[in-house]
Scaffold this motif. Structure first.
Motif, mmCIF file in Angstrom:
data_model
loop_
_atom_site.group_PDB
_atom_site.id
_atom_site.type_symbol
_atom_site.label_atom_id
_atom_site.label_comp_id
_atom_site.label_asym_id
_atom_site.label_seq_id
_atom_site.Cartn_x
_atom_site.Cartn_y
_atom_site.Cartn_z
ATOM 1 N N ARG A 159 -2.207 4.784 -0.690
ATOM 2 C CA ARG A 159 -1.024 4.604 0.148
ATOM 3 C C ARG A 159 -1.284 5.119 1.552
ATOM 4 O O ARG A 159 -1.994 6.085 1.753
ATOM 5 C CB ARG A 159 0.161 5.374 -0.413
ATOM 6 C CG ARG A 159 0.630 4.909 -1.739
ATOM 7 C CD ARG A 159 1.825 5.659 -2.240
ATOM 8 N NE ARG A 159 2.032 6.968 -1.629
ATOM 9 C CZ ARG A 159 3.055 7.745 -1.856
ATOM 10 N NH1 ARG A 159 3.973 7.360 -2.689
ATOM 11 N NH2 ARG A 159 3.187 8.909 -1.277
ATOM 12 N N GLN B 118 13.631 7.355 4.158
ATOM 13 C CA GLN B 118 14.275 6.071 3.883
ATOM 14 C C GLN B 118 14.625 5.362 5.183
ATOM 15 O O GLN B 118 14.442 4.149 5.312
ATOM 16 C CB GLN B 118 15.540 6.271 3.047
ATOM 17 C CG GLN B 118 15.283 6.684 1.632
ATOM 18 C CD GLN B 118 16.576 6.905 0.865
ATOM 19 O OE1 GLN B 118 17.640 6.435 1.252
ATOM 20 N NE2 GLN B 118 16.482 7.636 -0.229
ATOM 21 N N ASP C 280 11.627 3.862 6.782
ATOM 22 C CA ASP C 280 11.180 2.679 6.050
ATOM 23 C C ASP C 280 11.957 1.432 6.457
ATOM 24 O O ASP C 280 11.464 0.316 6.303
ATOM 25 C CB ASP C 280 11.317 2.928 4.545
ATOM 26 C CG ASP C 280 10.602 1.895 3.722
ATOM 27 O OD1 ASP C 280 9.440 1.567 4.059
ATOM 28 O OD2 ASP C 280 11.207 1.403 2.746
ATOM 29 N N GLN C 281 13.168 1.607 6.969
ATOM 30 C CA GLN C 281 14.019 0.473 7.331
ATOM 31 C C GLN C 281 13.866 0.030 8.788
ATOM 32 O O GLN C 281 14.323 -1.042 9.169
ATOM 33 C CB GLN C 281 15.489 0.829 7.079
ATOM 34 C CG GLN C 281 15.801 1.129 5.627
ATOM 35 C CD GLN C 281 15.537 -0.062 4.723
ATOM 36 O OE1 GLN C 281 15.904 -1.179 5.051
ATOM 37 N NE2 GLN C 281 14.880 0.178 3.601
#
Length: 57
Positions: free
Chosen positions: A2, A36, A39-40
């Motif tokens: 990753r 989060q 990530d958007q």
């Protein structure tokens, strides 16, 4: 494997309070909300960052 990034973030007091309040309401750690959120985020053709409506989960 990753791709991973570790960062330290210092926020002004007002955004920091808002982030902590959201974390308390969602039972998440502030760093999870920031992950989060990151990530958007998308970059448009001009290089500007954009973000649709965001709801942490």
């Amino acid at each position: 494997m990753r791709d991973e990034l570790t960062a330290r973030v210092w926020l002004p007091s007002d955004p920091s309070r808002r982030l902590r309040a959201i974390a308390a309401r969602t039972c998440l750690q502030p760093e999870h909300i920031l992950a989060q959120l990151a990530d958007q985020v998308r970059m448009d053709d001009t290089g500007a960052l954009t973000l649709d409506t965001f709801t942490p989960h």
